[in-house]
Design an enzyme around this catalytic site. Structure first.
Site, PDB file in Angstrom:
ATOM      1  N   HIS A  34      -1.385  -4.057  -4.838  1.00 29.38           N
ATOM      2  CA  HIS A  34      -2.134  -2.884  -4.356  1.00 29.38           C
ATOM      3  C   HIS A  34      -3.626  -3.239  -4.295  1.00 29.38           C
ATOM      4  CE1 HIS A  34      -3.963   1.046  -4.110  1.00 29.38           C
ATOM      5  NE2 HIS A  34      -2.798   1.482  -3.659  1.00 29.38           N
ATOM      6  N   GLY A  54      -7.556   6.759  -0.129  1.00 29.75           N
ATOM      7  CA  GLY A  54      -8.274   7.754  -0.918  1.00 29.75           C
ATOM      8  C   GLY A  54      -9.566   8.228  -0.279  1.00 29.75           C
ATOM      9  N   GLU A 106      -1.782  -1.159   4.013  1.00 31.34           N
ATOM     10  CA  GLU A 106      -2.732  -0.158   3.533  1.00 31.34           C
ATOM     11  C   GLU A 106      -4.153  -0.637   3.815  1.00 31.34           C
ATOM     12  OE1 GLU A 106      -0.841   2.496   0.296  1.00 31.34           O
ATOM     13  OE2 GLU A 106      -1.701   0.761  -0.681  1.00 31.34           O
ATOM     14  N   ASN A 154       2.849   7.050  -4.933  1.00 32.25           N
ATOM     15  CA  ASN A 154       2.143   6.197  -5.887  1.00 32.25           C
ATOM     16  C   ASN A 154       1.240   7.127  -6.706  1.00 32.25           C
ATOM     17  OD1 ASN A 154       0.548   4.371  -7.251  1.00 32.25           O
ATOM     18  ND2 ASN A 154      -0.448   3.540  -5.415  1.00 32.25           N
ATOM     19  N   LYS A 172      -0.489   6.541  -9.271  1.00 34.35           N
ATOM     20  CA  LYS A 172      -1.673   5.876  -9.844  1.00 34.35           C
ATOM     21  C   LYS A 172      -1.876   6.335 -11.294  1.00 34.35           C
ATOM     22  CE  LYS A 172      -3.437   5.298  -5.216  1.00 34.35           C
ATOM     23  NZ  LYS A 172      -4.591   5.162  -4.318  1.00 34.35           N
ATOM     24  N   GLY A 199      -0.490   8.155  -1.867  1.00 36.02           N
ATOM     25  CA  GLY A 199      -1.223   8.310  -3.118  1.00 36.02           C
ATOM     26  C   GLY A 199      -1.491   9.763  -3.418  1.00 36.02           C
ATOM     27  N   GLY A 200      -2.690  10.214  -3.117  1.00 35.16           N
ATOM     28  CA  GLY A 200      -3.137  11.570  -3.469  1.00 35.16           C
ATOM     29  C   GLY A 200      -2.138  12.668  -3.134  1.00 35.16           C
ATOM     30  N   GLU A 221      -6.170  -1.697  -5.113  1.00 33.66           N
ATOM     31  CA  GLU A 221      -6.938  -1.372  -6.332  1.00 33.66           C
ATOM     32  C   GLU A 221      -6.744  -2.453  -7.390  1.00 33.66           C
ATOM     33  OE1 GLU A 221      -5.386   2.624  -6.728  1.00 33.66           O
ATOM     34  OE2 GLU A 221      -6.483   3.172  -4.913  1.00 33.66           O
ATOM     35  N   SER A 265      -4.400   7.633   2.923  1.00 33.13           N
ATOM     36  CA  SER A 265      -4.688   9.022   3.316  1.00 33.13           C
ATOM     37  C   SER A 265      -3.602   9.640   4.195  1.00 33.13           C
ATOM     38  CB  SER A 265      -6.057   9.119   3.984  1.00 33.13           C
ATOM     39  OG  SER A 265      -7.079   8.742   3.065  1.00 33.13           O
TER      40      SER A 265
HETATM   41  P1  PGA Z   1      -3.950   7.620  -0.712  1.00 33.66           P
HETATM   42  O1  PGA Z   1      -3.438   6.296  -1.464  1.00 33.66           O
HETATM   43  O2  PGA Z   1      -2.729   8.229  -0.059  1.00 33.66           O
HETATM   44  O3  PGA Z   1      -4.506   8.492  -1.791  1.00 33.66           O
HETATM   45  O4  PGA Z   1      -4.965   7.188   0.281  1.00 33.66           O
HETATM   46  C1  PGA Z   1      -2.485   5.437  -0.900  1.00 33.66           C
HETATM   47  C2  PGA Z   1      -2.259   4.261  -1.819  1.00 33.66           C
HETATM   48  O5  PGA Z   1      -3.227   3.765  -2.397  1.00 33.66           O
HETATM   49  O6  PGA Z   1      -1.108   3.790  -2.013  1.00 33.66           O
END
Ligand code: PGA
Length: 249
Positions: free
Chosen positions: A95, A173, A167, A10, A12, A233-234, A97, A212
């Site tokens: 998601h 994050g 999640e 992802n 983002k 994500g990251g 967010e 994470s």
């Molecule tokens: P993250 O994000 O791996 O940066 O924690 C995961 C996500 O929001 O899908």
């Protein structure tokens, strides 16, 4: 029960067109043949460029959201039909967010889920509790409400063509991953929830963990019985770490 594994990046709201193209190319170069499914969910405006790059590869394409309506006067929204034109296989819906910064509700997420499926796009339905909810022992109740809103609109059969991502909001994050056992406990709960309505779907559905996930914790998480892969994500913004995660599945 052996389920097909899936690792999804992802991206983002990160990158430029050229850095995104490079990232996709680097991922493709390291795919190998581990048999698991892999996809990247990219910003809308890069769908066109990335869909060209991944043609004829096993890297699939996804979007990070989809409109809750099919077409019309909805300024700024992108429909499932539009995503379909760029060979999007997946669309993330709900998601955290989107839920926390952009007002997505359980009901609007359910509508997005249905819109995606109408155009044969596989929704990746995100569910998960906040830290406060976990501390108040509301984790399962929150997840129940998030799932049942979708089940009541789409029907349980719709989960034949859907992915669920657990999640925990407190792990996204933050560098704070759920432990393998914490994640497994909720994944198991989700699968039981589905099984109460349809055992065959519960056995088959891919439930991803997100929050994470990094190259060094992926293996332990992916080894758990009800964790079928990850939503990353990251760590998906770096080809090497994303590929390491993919090859841990
Ligand atoms: P993250 O994000 O791996 O940066 O924690 C995961 C996500 O929001 O899908």
């Amino acid at each position: 029960m052996m389920r097909q594994s899936l690792v999804v990046g992802n991206w983002k709201m990160n990158g430029t067109r050229s850095s995104s193209e490079l990232l996709a190319k680097d991922i493709i170069a390291g795919l190998g043949s581990n048999g698991a499914d892999i996809a990247v969910c990219v910003p809308y405006v890069y769908l066109s460029a990335i869909s060209e790059i991944i043609k004829n590869t096993s890297l699939a394409l996804g979007a990070q959201n989809v409109a809750d309506k099919s077409s019309g006067a909805y300024t700024g929204e992108i429909s499932a039909a539009m995503l379909g034109e760029f060979n999007c296989k997946y669309a993330i819906v709900g998601h955290s967010e989107r839920r926390s910064y952009y007002g997505d509700t359980n009901e609007s997420v359910a509508a997005r889920f249905c819109q995606a499926q109408e155009k044969v796009i596989i929704p990746i339905l995100c569910v998960g509790e906040t830290l406060e909810q976990r501390e108040q022992d509301q984790t399962f109740a929150v997840i129940d409400a998030q799932l049942s809103a979708v089940i009541s609109l789409a029907g349980i059969e719709a989960f034949n063509n859907a992915v669920i991502a657990y999640e925990p909001v407190w792990a996204i994050g933050t560098g704070k991953t759920a432990t393998d056992d914490q994640a497994q406990e909720v994944h198991h709960y989700i699968r039981q929830d589905i099984a109460a309505k349809d055992q065959a779907i519960a056995d088959k559905i891919q439930i991803l963990y997100g929050g994470s996930v990094k190259a060094d914790n992926a293996k332990g998480l992916f080894a758990m019985a009800d964790i079928d892969g990850g939503l990353i994500g990251g760590a998906s913004l770096d080809a090497e770490s994303f590929l390491k995660i993919y090859h841990s599945v």
